[in-house]
Design a protein around this motif. Structure first.
Motif, PDB file in Angstrom:
ATOM      1  N   UNK A  17       0.807  -1.230   0.000  1.00 18.72           N
ATOM      2  CA  UNK A  17       0.000   0.000   0.000  1.00 18.72           C
ATOM      3  C   UNK A  17       0.836   1.275   0.000  1.00 18.72           C
ATOM      4  N   UNK A  18       1.952   1.282   0.759  1.00 19.32           N
ATOM      5  CA  UNK A  18       2.792   2.484   0.810  1.00 19.32           C
ATOM      6  C   UNK A  18       3.412   2.753  -0.557  1.00 19.32           C
ATOM      7  N   UNK A  19       3.830   1.698  -1.253  1.00 16.45           N
ATOM      8  CA  UNK A  19       4.368   1.860  -2.600  1.00 16.45           C
ATOM      9  C   UNK A  19       3.327   2.501  -3.516  1.00 16.45           C
ATOM     10  N   UNK A  20       2.101   1.995  -3.476  1.00 17.21           N
ATOM     11  CA  UNK A  20       1.023   2.549  -4.303  1.00 17.21           C
ATOM     12  C   UNK A  20       0.697   3.986  -3.934  1.00 17.21           C
ATOM     13  N   UNK A  21       0.650   4.270  -2.627  1.00 16.61           N
ATOM     14  CA  UNK A  21       0.342   5.622  -2.142  1.00 16.61           C
ATOM     15  C   UNK A  21       1.391   6.622  -2.624  1.00 16.61           C
TER      16      UNK A  21
END
Length: 519
Positions: free
Chosen positions: A319-323
């Protein structure tokens, strides 16, 4: 180790790293304000080299070799004896290496930044000039790494993690002082780096003493444990050097692009924020944890701990990568778009940053397998993976440079971290008989699917964010508010989506965190 205790240690480490990285970004905003990217190239190239040697000799090789041996010694007095003996030998070797590098920097540095000649003949001479002073910092920060590793070995993670904040604060103070006296020049970097390192060392020494780490100069009488560390450190130098050798390769290729060093440095600084929160923090926690489990010889517990650890890794990193990809342009804009930094600089840096971001998933997972190998004192597998990774990185750069240009290094780096993870996984399965289970693959796929949808939504919403320069104006605060709103929206939608897709581990972590707050 229980999930609660693991999360506690990771939170302790990552919170310190997060604070340090925030101050690091603040430091970089000051640098980008006063220096153009072409001038920053000199500082970034000069500072990169001692930092690379530090990561190879101190933080990488020493940490991976020192902690498993330290944890294998059960007697407290024998542990203290080992620490003092190793420190004495380590500081002597460190001094020799530092002096050699200072003497020979004019011979190897011109080859690392060969492309600088295309833009200005003073770029290479300026880089050599700064590098000689920065190798003094290498000696200081390697001592910081030793005491930080000693604290990590006894499960003290916050102080080592936050110590970099001291360096960054001193760095900022020096820049402000030079700005006040109106003497902005390359010389300020020498004072900033050396003074920052000294104050960081004093900070770490103070807390090491408070934690009861008693180190003194004492030449070894018994060399058995020292030799065990160096036996592990030899191959560990190769494995720790992989990423750092890739940095040397990157430095050479990026010198061909004006501003290339700076664009990638700033993109990596943003990239290092979540890396510090997750990959570094988890590696700090899992190496001593796996070392203890290996001593107990409980293979089932090791397997279950690794499975839970991988789920924890996927839950945060995907999720952090996508965010970060979804908010790349406004993030770079709000931090760096001021002073000498142009809108075109923002555009280039944000694209490079987006290419780097998926690497956080692979680096964090790779660190877990690496920690497990070192805990078992197995090093041949890492040497094989590291050697192949360097060759693959060169191959990827060769393939992607004609296609992606200045972005090729980031693309090659991310792809290289992915292939490295695959190799480590296969070797862990063959050598350690590790089974991560199908449930982890399903868990990862669900998380990737949900994150991809939310990332596309963020990229669409980016169209409505303006391009105002960073200043304390109404437009700046509007952009900041939009970023915060998008972040909150992403978190809420991810939580709701996890309920629909039955990503249950998230609820377990949140419940544990809420109980801790209530207590």
């Amino acid at each position: 180790m229980s999930t609660k205790k693991t999360v506690k240690y990771i939170f302790s480490s990552s919170s310190g790293i997060f604070i340090s990285r925030i101050f690091g970004l603040l430091r970089d905003t000051f640098v980008t304000h006063f220096f153009k990217p072409s001038t920053q190239d000199i500082f970034n190239a000069a500072f990169k080299v001692p930092n690379t040697f530090r990561s190879i000799f101190a933080e990488g090789a020493m940490t991976n070799s020192y902690i498993p041996i330290f944890k294998s010694i059960s007697d407290k007095k024998e542990q203290e004896e080992f620490q003092s003996n190793f420190f004495t030998v380590f500081i002597l070797l460190l001094l020799i290496v530092t002096i050699i590098l200072i003497i020979f920097v004019p011979f190897f540095m011109p080859y690392l930044v060969k492309g600088f000649d295309k833009f200005s003949p003073t770029k290479i001479t300026g880089t050599i000039y700064l590098s000689r002073y920065f190798f003094t910092y290498l000696f200081i920060i390697s001592l910081v790494s030793f005491f930080s590793t000693s604290m990590n070995a006894i499960f003290k993670f916050f102080i080592p993690s936050i110590s970099q904040s001291v360096f960054n604060l001193v760095f900022i103070v020096v820049i402000v002082y030079f700005a006040i006296i109106k003497k902005i020049s390359l010389e300020l970097f020498i004072y900033a780096v050396v003074l920052g390192g000294i104050f960081q060392l004093l900070f770490v020494l103070f807390f090491s003493y408070r934690y009861g780490i008693k180190i003194r100069f004492k030449w070894p009488k018994k060399w058995n444990h020292i030799f065990e560390v160096f036996k592990l450190m030899g191959p560990s130098l190769i494995t720790s050097a992989t990423y750092q050798v890739n940095i040397f390769i990157s430095t050479y290729f990026l010198s061909m692009f004006d501003g290339g060093q700076t664009y990638h440095y700033l993109a990596q600084r943003l990239f290092q924020l979540p890396i510090g929160l997750l990959a570094v923090a988890m590696a700090q926690v899992f190496l001593p944890s796996f070392s203890e489990l290996v001593q107990k010889n409980d293979k089932e517990l090791i397997n279950s701990t690794l499975r839970k650890s991988l789920q924890l890794s996927f839950l945060f990193t995907i999720p952090i990568s996508g965010l970060m990809i979804g908010l790349a342009r406004p993030l770079v804009q709000i931090i760096f778009y001021h002073g000498a930094f142009s809108l075109n600089d923002v555009r280039i840096t944000s694209i490079i940053f987006s290419y780097y971001m998926p690497g956080i998933i692979f680096i964090t997972s790779s660190n877990m397998f690496t920690s497990l190998f070192y805990a078992n004192r197995i090093w041949k597998s890492q040497v094989i993976v590291s050697s192949i990774s360097i060759l693959l990185f060169l191959l990827y750069i060769k393939i992607f440079t004609p296609i992606f240009g200045i972005n090729a290094i980031a693309v090659a780096n991310t792809l290289n971290t992915f292939t490295q993870l695959l190799m480590l996984f296969l070797l862990a399965k063959l050598i350690l008989k590790i089974s991560v289970g199908k449930e982890n693959l399903i868990f990862a796929l669900k998380t990737i699917f949900l994150t991809s949808i939310l990332t596309l939504l963020l990229l669409y919403l980016n169209r409505f964010i303006g391009f105002s320069k960073t200043s304390f104006s109404l437009d700046f605060f509007i952009i900041l508010l939009e970023l915060v709103s998008f972040f909150i929206m992403f978190c809420i939608l991810f939580y709701l989506g996890s309920k629909i897709l039955r990503i249950e581990f998230l609820s377990e972590i949140l419940n544990s965190f809420i109980k801790k707050i209530k207590k």
